[in-house]
Design a protein around this motif. Sequence first.
Motif, PDB file in Angstrom:
ATOM      1  N   ALA A  55       6.532   8.103   4.563  1.00  0.00           N
ATOM      2  CA  ALA A  55       5.715   7.077   5.218  1.00  0.00           C
ATOM      3  C   ALA A  55       6.508   6.331   6.277  1.00  0.00           C
ATOM      4  CB  ALA A  55       5.173   6.102   4.172  1.00  0.00           C
ATOM      5  N   GLN A  56       7.805   6.212   6.050  1.00  0.00           N
ATOM      6  CA  GLN A  56       8.678   5.490   6.978  1.00  0.00           C
ATOM      7  C   GLN A  56       9.254   6.390   8.066  1.00  0.00           C
ATOM      8  OE1 GLN A  56      11.473   3.974   4.132  1.00  0.00           O
ATOM      9  NE2 GLN A  56      10.022   2.474   3.283  1.00  0.00           N
ATOM     10  N   PRO A  72       9.734   9.905 -10.299  1.00  0.00           N
ATOM     11  CA  PRO A  72      10.123   8.824  -9.371  1.00  0.00           C
ATOM     12  C   PRO A  72      10.698   9.339  -8.061  1.00  0.00           C
ATOM     13  CG  PRO A  72      11.657   8.972 -11.230  1.00  0.00           C
ATOM     14  CD  PRO A  72      10.487   9.835 -11.564  1.00  0.00           C
ATOM     15  N   PHE A  73      11.255  10.534  -8.050  1.00  0.00           N
ATOM     16  CA  PHE A  73      11.819  11.071  -6.815  1.00  0.00           C
ATOM     17  C   PHE A  73      10.720  11.561  -5.870  1.00  0.00           C
ATOM     18  CE2 PHE A  73      15.142  11.307  -9.996  1.00  0.00           C
ATOM     19  CZ  PHE A  73      16.195  10.704  -9.327  1.00  0.00           C
ATOM     20  N   PHE A  74       9.637  12.123  -6.424  1.00  0.00           N
ATOM     21  CA  PHE A  74       8.510  12.479  -5.573  1.00  0.00           C
ATOM     22  C   PHE A  74       7.896  11.217  -4.964  1.00  0.00           C
ATOM     23  CE2 PHE A  74       8.296  16.332  -8.423  1.00  0.00           C
ATOM     24  CZ  PHE A  74       8.697  17.226  -7.446  1.00  0.00           C
ATOM     25  N   ALA A  75       7.837  10.138  -5.744  1.00  0.00           N
ATOM     26  CA  ALA A  75       7.361   8.866  -5.206  1.00  0.00           C
ATOM     27  C   ALA A  75       8.281   8.356  -4.103  1.00  0.00           C
ATOM     28  CB  ALA A  75       7.255   7.835  -6.332  1.00  0.00           C
ATOM     29  N   GLU A  76       9.579   8.472  -4.317  1.00  0.00           N
ATOM     30  CA  GLU A  76      10.546   8.037  -3.315  1.00  0.00           C
ATOM     31  C   GLU A  76      10.425   8.867  -2.045  1.00  0.00           C
ATOM     32  OE1 GLU A  76      15.387   7.310  -2.826  1.00  0.00           O
ATOM     33  OE2 GLU A  76      14.543   7.870  -4.775  1.00  0.00           O
ATOM     34  N   LEU A  77      10.183  10.155  -2.197  1.00  0.00           N
ATOM     35  CA  LEU A  77      10.004  11.019  -1.033  1.00  0.00           C
ATOM     36  C   LEU A  77       8.738  10.648  -0.267  1.00  0.00           C
ATOM     37  CD1 LEU A  77      11.156  14.324  -2.715  1.00  0.00           C
ATOM     38  CD2 LEU A  77      12.102  13.424  -0.573  1.00  0.00           C
ATOM     39  N   ALA A  78       7.671  10.303  -0.981  1.00  0.00           N
ATOM     40  CA  ALA A  78       6.449   9.874  -0.313  1.00  0.00           C
ATOM     41  C   ALA A  78       6.681   8.589   0.475  1.00  0.00           C
ATOM     42  CB  ALA A  78       5.332   9.677  -1.334  1.00  0.00           C
ATOM     43  N   GLU A  79       7.429   7.668  -0.106  1.00  0.00           N
ATOM     44  CA  GLU A  79       7.719   6.408   0.579  1.00  0.00           C
ATOM     45  C   GLU A  79       8.618   6.654   1.795  1.00  0.00           C
ATOM     46  OE1 GLU A  79       8.974   1.833  -0.642  1.00  0.00           O
ATOM     47  OE2 GLU A  79       8.709   3.380  -2.171  1.00  0.00           O
ATOM     48  N   ALA A  80       9.599   7.540   1.645  1.00  0.00           N
ATOM     49  CA  ALA A  80      10.466   7.867   2.772  1.00  0.00           C
ATOM     50  C   ALA A  80       9.673   8.550   3.876  1.00  0.00           C
ATOM     51  CB  ALA A  80      11.601   8.776   2.305  1.00  0.00           C
ATOM     52  N   GLY A  95       2.926  10.917   2.200  1.00  0.00           N
ATOM     53  CA  GLY A  95       3.270   9.541   2.517  1.00  0.00           C
ATOM     54  C   GLY A  95       3.104   9.250   4.004  1.00  0.00           C
ATOM     55  N   TRP A  96       3.585  10.180   4.841  1.00  0.00           N
ATOM     56  CA  TRP A  96       3.446   9.999   6.290  1.00  0.00           C
ATOM     57  C   TRP A  96       1.975   9.912   6.694  1.00  0.00           C
ATOM     58  CZ3 TRP A  96       6.101   9.167  10.766  1.00  0.00           C
ATOM     59  CH2 TRP A  96       5.412   9.417  11.961  1.00  0.00           C
ATOM     60  N   ARG A  97       1.169  10.834   6.207  1.00  0.00           N
ATOM     61  CA  ARG A  97      -0.234  10.886   6.614  1.00  0.00           C
ATOM     62  C   ARG A  97      -0.989   9.641   6.186  1.00  0.00           C
ATOM     63  NH1 ARG A  97      -3.871  15.863   4.651  1.00  0.00           N
ATOM     64  NH2 ARG A  97      -3.739  14.726   2.691  1.00  0.00           N
ATOM     65  N   ASN A  98      -0.703   9.145   4.998  1.00  0.00           N
ATOM     66  CA  ASN A  98      -1.377   7.943   4.532  1.00  0.00           C
ATOM     67  C   ASN A  98      -1.013   6.728   5.384  1.00  0.00           C
ATOM     68  OD1 ASN A  98      -2.893   6.371   2.391  1.00  0.00           O
ATOM     69  ND2 ASN A  98      -0.889   5.383   2.282  1.00  0.00           N
ATOM     70  N   ALA A  99       0.219   6.689   5.876  1.00  0.00           N
ATOM     71  CA  ALA A  99       0.696   5.528   6.644  1.00  0.00           C
ATOM     72  C   ALA A  99       0.384   5.618   8.131  1.00  0.00           C
ATOM     73  CB  ALA A  99       2.205   5.368   6.451  1.00  0.00           C
ATOM     74  N   HIS A 100      -0.078   6.785   8.594  1.00  0.00           N
ATOM     75  CA  HIS A 100      -0.315   6.976  10.028  1.00  0.00           C
ATOM     76  C   HIS A 100      -1.720   7.539  10.241  1.00  0.00           C
ATOM     77  CE1 HIS A 100       4.061   6.837   9.599  1.00  0.00           C
ATOM     78  NE2 HIS A 100       4.080   6.389  10.846  1.00  0.00           N
ATOM     79  N   THR A 110       0.828  -1.193   0.000  1.00  0.00           N
ATOM     80  CA  THR A 110       0.000   0.000   0.000  1.00  0.00           C
ATOM     81  C   THR A 110       0.867   1.250   0.000  1.00  0.00           C
ATOM     82  OG1 THR A 110      -1.746  -1.164   1.182  1.00  0.00           O
ATOM     83  CG2 THR A 110      -1.808   1.226   1.232  1.00  0.00           C
ATOM     84  N   VAL A 111       1.916   1.256   0.799  1.00  0.00           N
ATOM     85  CA  VAL A 111       2.837   2.397   0.823  1.00  0.00           C
ATOM     86  C   VAL A 111       3.411   2.623  -0.568  1.00  0.00           C
ATOM     87  CG1 VAL A 111       5.092   3.176   1.665  1.00  0.00           C
ATOM     88  CG2 VAL A 111       3.402   2.264   3.273  1.00  0.00           C
ATOM     89  N   GLU A 112       3.829   1.553  -1.216  1.00  0.00           N
ATOM     90  CA  GLU A 112       4.432   1.685  -2.538  1.00  0.00           C
ATOM     91  C   GLU A 112       3.427   2.174  -3.573  1.00  0.00           C
ATOM     92  OE1 GLU A 112       6.112  -2.127  -3.289  1.00  0.00           O
ATOM     93  OE2 GLU A 112       7.871  -1.778  -2.027  1.00  0.00           O
ATOM     94  N   SER A 113       2.198   1.652  -3.524  1.00  0.00           N
ATOM     95  CA  SER A 113       1.200   2.068  -4.505  1.00  0.00           C
ATOM     96  C   SER A 113       0.793   3.519  -4.284  1.00  0.00           C
ATOM     97  CB  SER A 113      -0.032   1.155  -4.444  1.00  0.00           C
ATOM     98  OG  SER A 113      -0.664   1.234  -3.178  1.00  0.00           O
ATOM     99  N   TYR A 114       0.680   3.926  -3.028  1.00  0.00           N
ATOM    100  CA  TYR A 114       0.335   5.307  -2.743  1.00  0.00           C
ATOM    101  C   TYR A 114       1.477   6.239  -3.153  1.00  0.00           C
ATOM    102  CZ  TYR A 114      -1.543   9.392  -0.370  1.00  0.00           C
ATOM    103  OH  TYR A 114      -2.033  10.651  -0.097  1.00  0.00           O
ATOM    104  N   ALA A 115       2.710   5.826  -2.890  1.00  0.00           N
ATOM    105  CA  ALA A 115       3.868   6.633  -3.282  1.00  0.00           C
ATOM    106  C   ALA A 115       3.900   6.817  -4.798  1.00  0.00           C
ATOM    107  CB  ALA A 115       5.153   5.974  -2.792  1.00  0.00           C
TER     108      ALA A 115
END
Length: 294
Positions: free
Chosen positions: A84-85, A74-82, A128-133, A20-25
Motif C-alpha cells: 500500500a505504501q 502477520p507477514f502477509f499482512a505486513e506485505l499488504a501494508e508495505a 495492499g497497493w490496489r486498495n490504497a490507490h 484503513t490500510v492497517e485493517s485491510y492488511a
Amino acid sequence: MNEALAASVSNVSGTASVATVESYAKYIGQLAEQCLRLEVQTWPKPGLVSHVDNGSHTDMDAITFSRSAEALRPFFAELAEAGAQGAAMSTLRKIGLRAERAMLQATGGINTHRGAIFGLGLLSAAAGWRNAHPGDRTSSLGEIVARYWGDDILGGPRLTTSHGETAHRRYGAGGARQEAADGFPSIYNVGLRALEAARDIASGEAEAARVHACFALIAAVEDTNLLHRGGIAGLRFARQATRAFLRRGGVGQAEWRRHAEAIHRAFVERRLSPGGAADLLAMSLFVSALGRDG
C-alpha cells in the motif's frame, strides 16, 4: 471461504487512511492464511500433503502446514501494508526472508511454504497497493505485480541451491520467478478458470472444485518441484496423468474421487510432489476470494 473474512473486505473502500490500510492488511493476512489452509484441506491432490495423508513426503504433514500458515499470517499482512505504501521489491524481499525464518522456526526447519511466501506474498503486496490507490482498482493483482515489481523480480538475487533454480539451470524452466514477473498467467488462465468450471460441474462442492483446479494446474504448469524429484520423465508422467483425468471430465465424471485417488497413489509411488501447483492453487483461491478480476 470464511464468510466473515469475505464480508470484511467490502467495508474497506475509498481513499485509504492509515487505519484503513492497517485493517485491510489484517484482512489480507487472514485471507492468505485461510487459502493456505484450504489448499492442505483438499484431497486427493496427486503426491501432495493433505488432511488425509502425507502424499510423497515423509518429513511433513497437515499439522506442519497448519503451524506454518499461522506463523505466516502477520507477514502477509505486513506485505499488504508495505505494498500500500509503494514499497520497493528490496523491502518486500526483506519481509519475505523474515517470513521464511518464522516458517522454519514453526516447522522445525521444514520448508512447507517457501514458494507461497514468494507468490502469495507478492499478491498480498499487490492487494495492499490496489486498495490504497483507486486509480488501479480495475487492474488485476497479477498486472500490478508485473507492472511495479516485475523487472526487480527477474533481476533480483537468486538462491542458487533452491529446487527452482536448480531446475532452471538444468532444464531451462522459468519457475516461480518468471511466473510472477509475467503477472501469474497460470492463476488467471488456468487456476481461476478451472475453479469456475468445476463449481458448475461439481454442483458447488468446494473441495471438488479445488481438486479440479489442482489437476488443471499440474497438467499445465512446468512445475520445478516435479522436475527436481522426477526430471523430464516425472513431469511428463504428471502431465499425462492429470490431462487424462481432465479429458474424462475431471470432477464431473462418475466416481471422480476414486480416479483422482488412483493418480495420487501413482504419484506417491514415484515420489512426485507438484509443490508449485499447490502454491498456485492457494494463490488462485486468494485471487478468487478478492473477485474474478483479482
